[in-house]
Design an enzyme around this catalytic site. Structure first.
Site, PDB file in Angstrom:
ATOM      1  N   HIS A  24      -9.950   0.028  -1.833  1.00 43.88           N
ATOM      2  CA  HIS A  24     -10.449   0.430  -0.515  1.00 43.88           C
ATOM      3  C   HIS A  24     -11.639   1.393  -0.607  1.00 43.88           C
ATOM      4  CE1 HIS A  24      -6.464  -0.610   1.799  1.00 43.88           C
ATOM      5  NE2 HIS A  24      -7.107  -1.681   1.341  1.00 43.88           N
ATOM      6  N   ASN A  66       0.830  -1.203   0.000  1.00 42.83           N
ATOM      7  CA  ASN A  66       0.000   0.000   0.000  1.00 42.83           C
ATOM      8  C   ASN A  66       0.870   1.262   0.000  1.00 42.83           C
ATOM      9  OD1 ASN A  66      -2.662  -1.012  -0.032  1.00 42.83           O
ATOM     10  ND2 ASN A  66      -2.482  -1.591   2.115  1.00 42.83           N
ATOM     11  N   CYS A 120      -5.755  -6.968  -3.462  1.00 42.59           N
ATOM     12  CA  CYS A 120      -6.267  -6.607  -2.140  1.00 42.59           C
ATOM     13  C   CYS A 120      -7.437  -7.535  -1.829  1.00 42.59           C
ATOM     14  CB  CYS A 120      -6.732  -5.154  -2.143  1.00 42.59           C
ATOM     15  SG  CYS A 120      -7.492  -4.607  -0.596  1.00 42.59           S
ATOM     16  N   HIS A 121      -7.580  -7.919  -0.568  1.00 41.30           N
ATOM     17  CA  HIS A 121      -8.623  -8.875  -0.195  1.00 41.30           C
ATOM     18  C   HIS A 121      -9.929  -8.219   0.226  1.00 41.30           C
ATOM     19  CE1 HIS A 121      -5.832  -8.612   3.480  1.00 41.30           C
ATOM     20  NE2 HIS A 121      -6.791  -7.746   3.671  1.00 41.30           N
ATOM     21  N   ARG A 165     -20.057   8.686  17.700  1.00 38.66           N
ATOM     22  CA  ARG A 165     -21.231   7.983  17.169  1.00 38.66           C
ATOM     23  C   ARG A 165     -20.820   6.726  16.411  1.00 38.66           C
ATOM     24  NH1 ARG A 165     -24.466   7.920  12.338  1.00 38.66           N
ATOM     25  NH2 ARG A 165     -23.067   9.358  11.243  1.00 38.66           N
TER      26      ARG A 165
END
Length: 436
Positions: free
Chosen positions: A203, A151, A173-174, A270
């Site tokens: 991502h 990355n 990428c998984h 939150r």
């Protein structure tokens, strides 16, 4: 057949990939199989070799298997058919810099390896090493497939394609696989019965279709969220409910790629966002490495667990001709019409004896494409900073980054940029070591 591991001292990753590779009889039983392990750290390289030999024995790899170790990169690459890149330039010290300096300026990050200030500087210190890798592959194994895990995925693949002579490169990428695995569990449908299509950028791709027997499973996902209000405290669920399409990366990652969350104390509470989480993850990785090293030295067993990573599947498909579909990060040459040409996108790829062939997908929903284009803008400026030797583009990339821009004034961004350039120093490309 020779498979080279660059950054093999990332032992946990190497363990999983080798377990997957040796899980295929057609690979582990080859009489010509060589695993070439390269790392610049002698201690880690020794551990990687011990782990490789342990896993080979556990998985019954053939007696003809050859495992070689190399502190220098070129011998590892010489004659390779596949190159798996898992390097991390600067290791944990550079990661701490990526978090601690921005935090002093008031910028919050969670993972910092893909976009934002952490992603930008991780890319810039990786590019000089990618230069060397690209030149060496072109000379020593020009037809090899470079399978990149390092990355920031999209920036690194973009740089490899734009600035090096590598012919065959795909970023792996998984996140798509594990997103669909988790969604299938959430809606109570076996994964093998689920059909799906995802696309976007690494991502920050999107689940465009989520079906069983031709019927959408999104209504079942809505019902699951309705039954469990706690799911509403996840960023990716919050994004799904507002955008109408589910994102393919964890909440910790996803929070960093948009301007909505990390600048707000209320949103952090939150959505339970773990600010600075990657430092702890990196420290745990070091502890796991040390535990593996110590176990191997003492003759104790280590974990041998399959990971379902794409690189072993790609190697198996190319070697045996077995057709598969994986998700890969590749240059956008007509693959997603409403994302910029030449950027790096994540799309389904067909794999067989002919190699990895990306598949074009329909245009993304406009709201998804809009977010992806902001992501792509940061990638482009970062890559151009290095390719063109323009240090001012580093600051421009930070100014364009959604989370940074939402959190800091433009003057604070400039000051942070200068501090980061000074801190990373000689790891950066030489033309970028001066303040912008």
């Amino acid at each position: 057949m020779k498979i080279a591991f660059l950054g093999a001292g990332s032992v946990e990753f190497t363990q999983g990939l080798l377990t997957d590779l040796f899980g295929f009889p057609e690979l582990r039983e080859r009489s010509d199989l060589e695993i070439a392990l390269h790392d610049i750290n002698p201690d880690r390289l020794e551990t990687a070799e011990a782990a490789a030999r342990y896993i080979a024995a556990e998985k019954g790899a053939g007696g003809a298997l050859k495992i070689t170790t190399h502190l220098e990169r070129r011998p590892a690459l010489d004659g390779a058919d596949f190159v798996i890149n898992i390097i991390q330039v600067g290791m944990i010290d550079a990661t701490r810099t990526d978090f601690e300096i921005p935090a002093r300026h008031g910028l919050r990050q969670t993972i910092g390896d893909t976009l934002g200030v952490g992603g930008i500087f991780r890319a810039l210190r990786t590019f000089p090493v990618l230069d060397g890798i690209g030149r060496d592959i072109a000379e020593l194994c020009p037809d090899a497939w470079l399978l990149n895990y390092t990355n920031p995925m999209a920036m690194n693949v973009w740089y490899l394609a734009a600035a090096t002579p590598v012919k065959n490169v795909v970023g792996l990428c998984h996140s798509v696989h594990w997103t669909m695995h988790d969604l299938a569990q959430l809606v109570g449908v076996p994964l093998e019965e689920v059909s799906y299509l995802a696309a976007g950028v690494n991502h920050q791709a999107w689940v465009l279709r989520f079906e069983r027997a031709g019927e959408s499973l999104y209504p079942l996902l809505d019902e699951a969220i309705e039954r469990d209000p706690g799911l509403l405290r996840r960023v990716r669920v919050d994004m799904y409910r507002r955008l109408g399409v589910y994102p393919t990366e964890s909440s910790e990652h996803s929070a960093e790629y948009v301007p909505w969350y990390l600048h707000s104390d209320q949103e952090i509470e939150r959505l339970r966002l773990p600010v600075g989480a990657y430092i702890g993850i990196s420290e745990e990785n070091v502890r796991r490495y040390e535990a593996t090293r110590d176990a191997l030295r003492a003759g104790r067993p280590i974990a041998v667990e399959a990971t379902m990573e794409y690189a072993p599947q790609i190697i198996h498909s190319i070697v045996t001709g077995t057709p598969r579909v994986v998700y890969g990060n590749v240059v956008n040459r007509g693959l997603i019409g409403n994302l910029p040409a030449g950027s790096v996108v994540e799309v389904p790829c067909a794999v067989d004896a002919l190699g990895v062939r990306p598949t074009a997908v329909p245009d993304l929903p406009p709201q998804c494409a809009a977010l992806n284009r902001a992501y792509v803008a940061v990638n482009e400026l970062t890559v151009r900073a290095a390719v063109e030797g323009r240090p001012e583009y580093i600051r421009h990339a930070m100014m364009a980054d959604p989370n940074t821009a939402a959190s800091l004034t433009v003057e604070a961004i400039a000051e942070l940029c200068d501090d980061m350039v000074r801190a990373h120093g000689d790891l950066l490309p030489e033309p970028l070591r001066s303040r912008s």
